[in-house]
Design a protein around this motif. Sequence first.
Motif, mmCIF file in Angstrom:
data_model
loop_
_atom_site.group_PDB
_atom_site.id
_atom_site.type_symbol
_atom_site.label_atom_id
_atom_site.label_comp_id
_atom_site.label_asym_id
_atom_site.label_seq_id
_atom_site.Cartn_x
_atom_site.Cartn_y
_atom_site.Cartn_z
ATOM 1 N N SER A 57 0.861 -1.188 0.000
ATOM 2 C CA SER A 57 0.000 0.000 0.000
ATOM 3 C C SER A 57 0.890 1.229 0.000
ATOM 4 C CB SER A 57 -0.901 0.032 1.235
ATOM 5 O OG SER A 57 -1.837 -1.013 1.191
ATOM 6 N N VAL A 58 0.452 2.260 -0.716
ATOM 7 C CA VAL A 58 1.196 3.514 -0.796
ATOM 8 C C VAL A 58 0.291 4.656 -0.369
ATOM 9 C CG1 VAL A 58 2.683 2.693 -2.670
ATOM 10 C CG2 VAL A 58 0.593 3.947 -3.227
ATOM 11 N N ILE A 59 0.914 5.773 0.029
ATOM 12 C CA ILE A 59 0.173 7.005 0.250
ATOM 13 C C ILE A 59 0.631 7.972 -0.831
ATOM 14 C CG2 ILE A 59 1.804 7.992 1.928
ATOM 15 C CD1 ILE A 59 -0.728 9.151 3.385
ATOM 16 N N GLU A 60 -0.338 8.679 -1.410
ATOM 17 C CA GLU A 60 -0.035 9.606 -2.494
ATOM 18 C C GLU A 60 -0.997 10.784 -2.448
ATOM 19 O OE1 GLU A 60 -0.550 7.563 -6.224
ATOM 20 O OE2 GLU A 60 -2.655 7.179 -5.853
ATOM 21 N N ALA A 61 -0.564 11.892 -3.044
ATOM 22 C CA ALA A 61 -1.425 13.056 -3.202
ATOM 23 C C ALA A 61 -1.765 13.168 -4.680
ATOM 24 C CB ALA A 61 -0.722 14.321 -2.718
ATOM 25 N N THR A 62 -3.066 13.124 -4.972
ATOM 26 C CA THR A 62 -3.548 13.246 -6.350
ATOM 27 C C THR A 62 -4.572 14.373 -6.388
ATOM 28 O OG1 THR A 62 -5.369 11.690 -6.065
ATOM 29 C CG2 THR A 62 -3.231 10.758 -6.710
ATOM 30 N N LYS A 97 0.322 5.907 11.547
ATOM 31 C CA LYS A 97 -0.080 7.204 12.117
ATOM 32 C C LYS A 97 -0.041 8.298 11.053
ATOM 33 C CE LYS A 97 1.708 6.403 16.761
ATOM 34 N NZ LYS A 97 2.738 6.824 17.712
ATOM 35 N N PHE A 98 0.990 8.267 10.221
ATOM 36 C CA PHE A 98 1.124 9.254 9.159
ATOM 37 C C PHE A 98 -0.067 9.180 8.205
ATOM 38 C CE2 PHE A 98 2.546 10.788 5.032
ATOM 39 C CZ PHE A 98 3.192 11.967 5.366
ATOM 40 N N GLU A 103 -4.505 11.260 5.434
ATOM 41 C CA GLU A 103 -5.453 10.760 4.440
ATOM 42 C C GLU A 103 -6.688 11.661 4.389
ATOM 43 O OE1 GLU A 103 -6.627 6.421 2.801
ATOM 44 O OE2 GLU A 103 -6.659 6.664 4.965
ATOM 45 N N GLY A 104 -7.092 12.021 3.175
ATOM 46 C CA GLY A 104 -8.255 12.880 2.989
ATOM 47 C C GLY A 104 -7.925 14.364 2.895
ATOM 48 N N GLU A 105 -6.683 14.749 3.185
ATOM 49 C CA GLU A 105 -6.316 16.161 3.063
ATOM 50 C C GLU A 105 -6.275 16.561 1.591
ATOM 51 O OE1 GLU A 105 -3.864 16.702 7.218
ATOM 52 O OE2 GLU A 105 -2.696 16.491 5.389
ATOM 53 N N SER A 106 -6.259 17.844 1.318
ATOM 54 C CA SER A 106 -6.410 18.374 -0.043
ATOM 55 C C SER A 106 -5.122 18.340 -0.854
ATOM 56 C CB SER A 106 -6.898 19.818 0.018
ATOM 57 O OG SER A 106 -8.151 19.878 0.635
ATOM 58 N N TYR A 107 -5.303 18.276 -2.168
ATOM 59 C CA TYR A 107 -4.198 18.362 -3.130
ATOM 60 C C TYR A 107 -3.909 19.831 -3.399
ATOM 61 C CZ TYR A 107 -1.486 17.689 -7.395
ATOM 62 O OH TYR A 107 -0.500 17.705 -8.339
ATOM 63 N N TRP A 137 -1.247 19.470 -0.222
ATOM 64 C CA TRP A 137 -0.105 18.625 -0.569
ATOM 65 C C TRP A 137 0.045 18.406 -2.062
ATOM 66 C CZ3 TRP A 137 2.974 17.487 3.368
ATOM 67 C CH2 TRP A 137 2.447 17.508 4.654
ATOM 68 N N SER A 138 1.273 18.413 -2.532
ATOM 69 C CA SER A 138 1.604 17.838 -3.834
ATOM 70 C C SER A 138 2.200 16.466 -3.537
ATOM 71 C CB SER A 138 2.624 18.708 -4.574
ATOM 72 O OG SER A 138 3.874 18.651 -3.919
ATOM 73 N N CYS A 139 2.324 15.649 -4.547
ATOM 74 C CA CYS A 139 2.823 14.290 -4.301
ATOM 75 C C CYS A 139 4.234 14.309 -3.726
ATOM 76 C CB CYS A 139 2.750 13.449 -5.568
ATOM 77 S SG CYS A 139 3.708 14.058 -6.961
ATOM 78 N N TRP A 140 5.101 15.160 -4.272
ATOM 79 C CA TRP A 140 6.489 15.161 -3.783
ATOM 80 C C TRP A 140 6.608 15.783 -2.386
ATOM 81 C CZ3 TRP A 140 5.244 18.355 -7.992
ATOM 82 C CH2 TRP A 140 5.365 19.727 -7.775
ATOM 83 N N GLU A 141 5.753 16.747 -2.057
ATOM 84 C CA GLU A 141 5.767 17.299 -0.702
ATOM 85 C C GLU A 141 5.380 16.234 0.319
ATOM 86 O OE1 GLU A 141 4.512 21.938 -0.751
ATOM 87 O OE2 GLU A 141 2.973 20.516 -1.429
ATOM 88 N N LEU A 142 4.363 15.471 -0.007
ATOM 89 C CA LEU A 142 3.895 14.420 0.896
ATOM 90 C C LEU A 142 4.988 13.382 1.130
ATOM 91 C CD1 LEU A 142 1.308 13.476 2.439
ATOM 92 C CD2 LEU A 142 0.893 11.977 0.476
ATOM 93 N N VAL A 143 5.666 12.963 0.072
ATOM 94 C CA VAL A 143 6.754 11.987 0.203
ATOM 95 C C VAL A 143 7.884 12.575 1.032
ATOM 96 C CG1 VAL A 143 8.541 10.731 -1.077
ATOM 97 C CG2 VAL A 143 6.175 10.699 -1.876
#
Length: 146
Positions: A57-62, A97-98, A103-107, A137-143
Amino acid sequence: MSDIRLGSVIVYKGKGLVFSILGTLLKIFEPEWDRWGWHTSVVVEDNSNNFNDYRWSVIEATAGGVRSVSLPESQGYKQGFRVYNWLDGFDKGEASKFVKKHEGESYDIAVYFWTTLAYFMRKLWGRPVPRLFDNRWSCWELVYYF
């Protein structure tokens, strides 16, 4: 995929018109970029003990916001991806926890404009531009934050 593990950074191959335009501009200012990767996510869970068909499983911002999904359901999976293991020692509990926190925050759809402006201002002033707003979040900021 055997080198994927908790904390692995996944970089997906770029594709499409927006990637072509922004990728061309990025290449002008960052010539060492290989024009391959674009979207990013980070591995936050190993489901191998859950008999899940989709092990990682991954976490991502889309555009839809921050989400946790199985790797095959992630944005850009079908275009191809590379795995980077820069850091070790990620704790499964901390990763969980992260995910729960974000999860659910805005892009951050405006990130491209603000990043470009900050880049030019940094070149002009010769010093970093302070971050004023950071509630999306952008995807790279989240990572990076992970």
